[in-house]
Scaffold this motif. Structure first.
Motif, PDB file in Angstrom:
ATOM      1  N   ASN A 242      39.109  36.908  42.581  1.00 43.65           N
ATOM      2  CA  ASN A 242      39.014  38.265  42.044  1.00 43.65           C
ATOM      3  C   ASN A 242      38.802  38.288  40.538  1.00 43.65           C
ATOM      4  O   ASN A 242      38.791  37.250  39.871  1.00 43.65           O
ATOM      5  CB  ASN A 242      40.216  39.111  42.475  1.00 43.65           C
ATOM      6  CG  ASN A 242      41.507  38.689  41.801  1.00 43.65           C
ATOM      7  OD1 ASN A 242      41.551  38.453  40.606  1.00 43.65           O
ATOM      8  ND2 ASN A 242      42.571  38.603  42.587  1.00 43.65           N
ATOM      9  N   ILE A 243      38.669  39.464  40.051  1.00 41.91           N
ATOM     10  CA  ILE A 243      38.296  39.642  38.652  1.00 41.91           C
ATOM     11  C   ILE A 243      39.302  38.996  37.696  1.00 41.91           C
ATOM     12  O   ILE A 243      38.940  38.519  36.620  1.00 41.91           O
ATOM     13  CB  ILE A 243      38.110  41.151  38.363  1.00 41.91           C
ATOM     14  CG1 ILE A 243      37.411  41.375  37.023  1.00 41.91           C
ATOM     15  CG2 ILE A 243      39.430  41.899  38.445  1.00 41.91           C
ATOM     16  CD1 ILE A 243      36.991  42.817  36.808  1.00 41.91           C
ATOM     17  N   ASN A 244      40.567  38.943  38.099  1.00 38.33           N
ATOM     18  CA  ASN A 244      41.593  38.328  37.250  1.00 38.33           C
ATOM     19  C   ASN A 244      41.499  36.813  37.193  1.00 38.33           C
ATOM     20  O   ASN A 244      42.116  36.182  36.328  1.00 38.33           O
ATOM     21  CB  ASN A 244      42.987  38.729  37.734  1.00 38.33           C
ATOM     22  CG  ASN A 244      43.268  40.199  37.523  1.00 38.33           C
ATOM     23  OD1 ASN A 244      42.876  40.765  36.500  1.00 38.33           O
ATOM     24  ND2 ASN A 244      43.936  40.833  38.484  1.00 38.33           N
ATOM     25  N   ASP A 245      40.758  36.222  38.142  1.00 38.98           N
ATOM     26  CA  ASP A 245      40.592  34.764  38.162  1.00 38.98           C
ATOM     27  C   ASP A 245      39.399  34.308  37.338  1.00 38.98           C
ATOM     28  O   ASP A 245      39.110  33.111  37.275  1.00 38.98           O
ATOM     29  CB  ASP A 245      40.403  34.276  39.610  1.00 38.98           C
ATOM     30  CG  ASP A 245      41.594  34.595  40.495  1.00 38.98           C
ATOM     31  OD1 ASP A 245      42.728  34.402  40.032  1.00 38.98           O
ATOM     32  OD2 ASP A 245      41.385  35.045  41.642  1.00 38.98           O
ATOM     33  N   HIS A 246      38.689  35.255  36.721  1.00 41.84           N
ATOM     34  CA  HIS A 246      37.464  34.931  35.993  1.00 41.84           C
ATOM     35  C   HIS A 246      37.683  34.942  34.484  1.00 41.84           C
ATOM     36  O   HIS A 246      38.583  35.614  33.972  1.00 41.84           O
ATOM     37  CB  HIS A 246      36.342  35.915  36.363  1.00 41.84           C
ATOM     38  CG  HIS A 246      35.755  35.661  37.710  1.00 41.84           C
ATOM     39  ND1 HIS A 246      36.437  35.911  38.872  1.00 41.84           N
ATOM     40  CD2 HIS A 246      34.546  35.163  38.073  1.00 41.84           C
ATOM     41  CE1 HIS A 246      35.672  35.578  39.908  1.00 41.84           C
ATOM     42  NE2 HIS A 246      34.535  35.132  39.449  1.00 41.84           N
TER      43      HIS A 246
END
Length: 399
Positions: A242-246
């Motif tokens: 998800n966006i938090n892992d990027h």
């Protein structure tokens, strides 16, 4: 004076002040003006100042694997051809006969000995030398003291191959390729060094697909650079990574930008997995990176595979996207036992790219609005995309 002439030409196409607004800090900058996506005159200007002045991608080496393989390519009206010579080196030439300007190659083919012009049969070897001029001195007189063949060879284009990607610099005025690619090479040395690069093998069975999209080529790059759109455009992918892992990637000096993930999971089918790069940094086994190398190639690097997603501009509102996939060693790339896994992996990436089409085509349609001023950027989420806009603007304004 030359710079003033350049800007005078550009000012006839668009408002220079709007273009200069792109180069402000991200908090106050606007994006590229509408004309950069909709104006035919602008596209001609962009062809010269970006696609001809810069290191531009026109294909991959795996598309012409054998000596004598020849493939034509049209860069917004400039006819080129890619040739594999007898020493298996790749060369790029202007696809035009030196005699009467006839286009030499119309479609991909494999030639035995020479590149022969269909008009008067003037012929060239695979390194571009003019070797035959039938009847040049009259019927059955094939040579002439008044004509020097070595002054009418094919015109070769400056080119380089990196990770199987074919780069050209048509105007021969860009920095050396080694200097151009060094920032990205250095960044990726912790993942894949020069020895590991040699392990890359193109997948012949599930290794490519093409997509035609109804939008300007720049939208594909802008979209690829950022992860901001993951929750809305890629909801299934966002569940896995998800966006938090990027994280953002901004490669100085401004030749590439993109995003990375810290949650990559290798594809698995039963007990089968793809082989992995031997020298990948152990603490980064979950990392994958997605780089847009300006102007027109997007690259995905993973522990166990690599893809090249390059753009062929066709018109202001039409682009062809080409995907080629590579694995570590021939077993992973072409072995029968991993065929289904390759098929699933290719389908996964095609589904992701298909999801993006609605976004990039929607932006193209929006550029028809006369009140749109290039838009704004999120200071947190849009940094890589702003970097690409700045690169385009500076490439147009300065040299």
């Amino acid at each position: 004076m030359g710079q003033n002439l350049k800007n005078n030409t550009l000012s006839k196409i668009l408002d220079i002040k709007k273009l200069m607004n792109v180069d402000k800090s991200i908090e106050t900058a606007n994006g590229l003006p509408n004309e950069c996506y909709t104006n035919e005159q602008y596209l001609e200007y962009e062809r010269d100042k970006i696609f001809c002045d810069k290191w531009t991608v026109i294909g991959v080496g795996s598309s012409i694997p054998n000596a004598g393989d020849v493939k034509p390519y049209n860069l917004l009206g400039i006819p080129l051809m890619i040739v594999r010579d007898r020493d298996l080196n790749i060369r790029v030439f202007h696809n035009v006969c030196s005699h009467r300007g006839f286009k030499l190659i119309d479609k991909p083919c494999t030639l035995k000995n020479v590149i022969r012009c269909p008009y008067h049969s003037w012929s060239y070897d695979f390194i571009g030398n003019l070797v035959a001029t039938p009847h040049i001195g009259g019927l059955n007189i094939h040579n002439s003291d008044q004509f020097k063949k070595n002054q009418s060879n094919l015109k070769e284009v400056r080119s380089k191959i990196w990770m199987d990607i074919i780069f050209v610099n048509i105007n021969s005025n860009e920095i050396e390729f080694e200097e151009y690619i060094n920032p990205l090479d250095q960044r990726w040395s912790k993942f894949i060094n020069r020895e590991d690069q040699k392990l890359l093998v193109y997948s012949k069975d599930h290794g490519s697909f093409d997509l035609e999209v109804k939008c300007n080529w720049k939208f594909a790059i802008e979209n690829y650079c950022e992860s901001y759109h993951l929750p809305t455009i890629h909801p299934e992918l966002n569940k896995v990574s998800n966006i938090n892992d990027h994280y953002h990637i901004q490669g100085l000096p401004n030749r590439f930008a993109g995003q990375g993930s810290e949650k990559y999971e290798q594809p698995v089918k039963g007990n089968n997995k793809f082989d992995t790069f031997k020298n990948w940094e152990k603490k980064s086994l979950k990392n994958s990176e997605y780089i847009a190398l300006f102007p027109n190639v997007m690259i995905g690097l993973h522990l166990d595979h690599f893809y090249v997603f390059w753009l062929e501009p066709l018109a202001t509102n039409k682009t062809k996207e080409h995907m080629q996939m590579y694995y570590v060693g021939d077993k992973s790339a072409n072995g029968e036992e991993l065929k289904e896994l390759r098929k699933e992996n290719a389908r996964f990436w095609k589904d992701v790219m298909l999801e993006d089409i609605s976004a990039i085509e929607g932006m193209q349609e929006g550029r028809g609005s006369p009140v749109y001023n290039g838009g704004n950027f999120s200071p947190v989420m849009d940094q890589p995309t702003h970097q690409f806009h700045k690169w385009v603007a500076n490439s147009l304004l300065y040299r």
